[in-house]
Write an enzyme that holds these catalytic residues in place. Sequence first.
Site, PDB file in Angstrom:
ATOM      1  N   GLY A   8      17.114   9.550   9.833  1.00  0.00           N
ATOM      2  CA  GLY A   8      16.422  10.787  10.193  1.00  0.00           C
ATOM      3  C   GLY A   8      17.322  12.009  10.112  1.00  0.00           C
ATOM      4  NE  ARG A  64      23.761   3.905  11.791  1.00  0.00           N
ATOM      5  CZ  ARG A  64      22.466   3.834  12.048  1.00  0.00           C
ATOM      6  NH1 ARG A  64      22.017   2.977  12.931  1.00  0.00           N
ATOM      7  NH2 ARG A  64      21.633   4.627  11.436  1.00  0.00           N
ATOM      8  N   GLY A  71      17.465   4.473   5.810  1.00  0.00           N
ATOM      9  CA  GLY A  71      17.684   3.083   6.217  1.00  0.00           C
ATOM     10  C   GLY A  71      17.314   2.081   5.144  1.00  0.00           C
ATOM     11  CE  LYS A 103       3.210   6.806   7.182  1.00  0.00           C
ATOM     12  NZ  LYS A 103       3.997   7.073   8.361  1.00  0.00           N
TER      13      LYS A 103
HETATM   14  P1  ADP Z   1      14.187   5.146   3.715  1.00  0.00           P
HETATM   15  O1  ADP Z   1      14.208   4.262   4.941  1.00  0.00           O
HETATM   16  O2  ADP Z   1      15.264   4.802   2.742  1.00  0.00           O
HETATM   17  O3  ADP Z   1      14.142   6.614   4.072  1.00  0.00           O
HETATM   18  P2  ADP Z   1      11.328   5.007   3.532  1.00  0.00           P
HETATM   19  O4  ADP Z   1      11.266   4.459   4.916  1.00  0.00           O
HETATM   20  O5  ADP Z   1      10.873   6.389   3.308  1.00  0.00           O
HETATM   21  O6  ADP Z   1      12.796   4.833   2.948  1.00  0.00           O
HETATM   22  O7  ADP Z   1      10.464   4.102   2.565  1.00  0.00           O
HETATM   23  C1  ADP Z   1      10.523   2.727   2.547  1.00  0.00           C
HETATM   24  C2  ADP Z   1       9.162   2.114   2.607  1.00  0.00           C
HETATM   25  O8  ADP Z   1       8.355   2.538   1.511  1.00  0.00           O
HETATM   26  C3  ADP Z   1       9.246   0.614   2.527  1.00  0.00           C
HETATM   27  O9  ADP Z   1       8.654   0.094   3.678  1.00  0.00           O
HETATM   28  C4  ADP Z   1       8.435   0.264   1.276  1.00  0.00           C
HETATM   29  O10 ADP Z   1       7.676  -0.913   1.423  1.00  0.00           O
HETATM   30  C5  ADP Z   1       7.529   1.450   1.136  1.00  0.00           C
HETATM   31  N1  ADP Z   1       7.012   1.592  -0.242  1.00  0.00           N
HETATM   32  C6  ADP Z   1       7.694   1.909  -1.354  1.00  0.00           C
HETATM   33  N2  ADP Z   1       6.886   1.909  -2.431  1.00  0.00           N
HETATM   34  C7  ADP Z   1       5.646   1.586  -2.002  1.00  0.00           C
HETATM   35  C8  ADP Z   1       4.363   1.426  -2.641  1.00  0.00           C
HETATM   36  N3  ADP Z   1       4.210   1.592  -3.956  1.00  0.00           N
HETATM   37  N4  ADP Z   1       3.309   1.109  -1.859  1.00  0.00           N
HETATM   38  C9  ADP Z   1       3.462   0.933  -0.531  1.00  0.00           C
HETATM   39  N5  ADP Z   1       4.634   1.053   0.121  1.00  0.00           N
HETATM   40  C10 ADP Z   1       5.720   1.377  -0.598  1.00  0.00           C
HETATM   41 MG    MG Z   2      12.656   3.707   6.338  1.00  0.00          MG
END
Ligand code: ADP
Ligand code: MG
Length: 389
Positions: free
Chosen positions: A369, A37, A346, A197
Amino acid sequence: MKRTVRDLKNIKGKRILVRCDFNVPLDNYGDILDDSRIVATLPTLTHLSKHGAKLIVCSHLGRPNGYDKYLSLFPVAVYLMKCFPNKVKFCGKVVGPEVEDAVAKLKDGEILVLENLRFHPGEEENSADFAQKLASLAELYVDDAFGVAHRKHASNYGVALKLPSAIGYCIEKELQVFGQAFEKPQRPFVAIFGGAKVSDKLKLINNVIDKADSIIIGGGMAYTFLQAKGYNIGDSIVDLDLVDDARDLMQVAEEKGVKILLPIDHMALIAEKDKAVKTEILERGMVGFDIGPKTIKMFANEIANAKQILWNGPVGKVEDDRFKKGTTKIAKAVAKSQAYSVVGGGDSLSAINQVGVSDKINHLSTGGGASLKLMEGKVLAAIDVIDSI
Ligand code: ADP
Ligand code: MG
């Protein structure tokens, strides 16, 4: 078009407040664990310093509750001292007489780093009084903090309302990359979504459906879609309120001729052991935590044929070593492809870094975000108020 630093003329000797995103991970000794960053804002700082401006640089770091010595920006100032020898000063305050004094002593081309903005309650409250105090330090304002551009805080939104303003190179690049990726996608355009989610990402997928040729869905999100297709997903994570929305989305995709790829097999936890199982086999007592080997192949195939890739969200529970293989393989597939690749989020970036392929990705977005909001097609609040030309 937003005004950029390049549009600021005759800035020699001018005091410019620059909002950066120096929200970097630090260890207990104050060592910076990931400098990406800071690196992302160097072009803006270099440009302004070279043209003789007096820079007052501010940022937040972490989520302090009042003053917190472990979240001081001093280590970042030390980092910048190495990038700009003899030009960087640090002031242990955010606003007030000490800061005003330090600003008055600035010479052309010098950089004054202020203390963590979030030590002051006015920052996140977007207090008009705090914004006025920051604004009164300078004659111009430059925003280069993409990571908080979706937030209305005093140091971005508040100050931009009070001073002539422009965006820096980092924000300009982010806007340009996401704008181009959505307005003129190179085809086939493959979007990859994961994460836990569905609720976080449904709007985003809805926006991408109009632009992408295929959408890969993995991670915890996939189970809401599989449930909508009538599969038994066992005890995998699901958002029951969104099953209907997921079904509607797949219907829209079909009507538009957009391919949706869902996992055909999984690495699941069954009686505390991890095991590969096909989607049809999932039942009570099984929790899908990663995509399985057949899905990895199928997804990698789709990725190999892409000309443009957008990736957000790991396809498995990456925190657990048993369930990070899917994400590792997807990261490698994206790195290997000839496509123009953009990765945001992230957890997604840290997966890319862990695999060691960050130099093979065309654009790593610095904002979690904020990049999600851009992908949803939204205007970012703090950028909206920057002057246009
Ligand atoms: P980013 O930070 O790249 O936007 P997210 O925060 O949306 O990604 O997603 C990451 C989270 O999703 C991690 O904490 C990971 O453990 C969770 N995750 C991914 N696949 C599964 C799964 N099958 N069941 C439960 N949690 C999951
Ligand atoms: Mg995340």
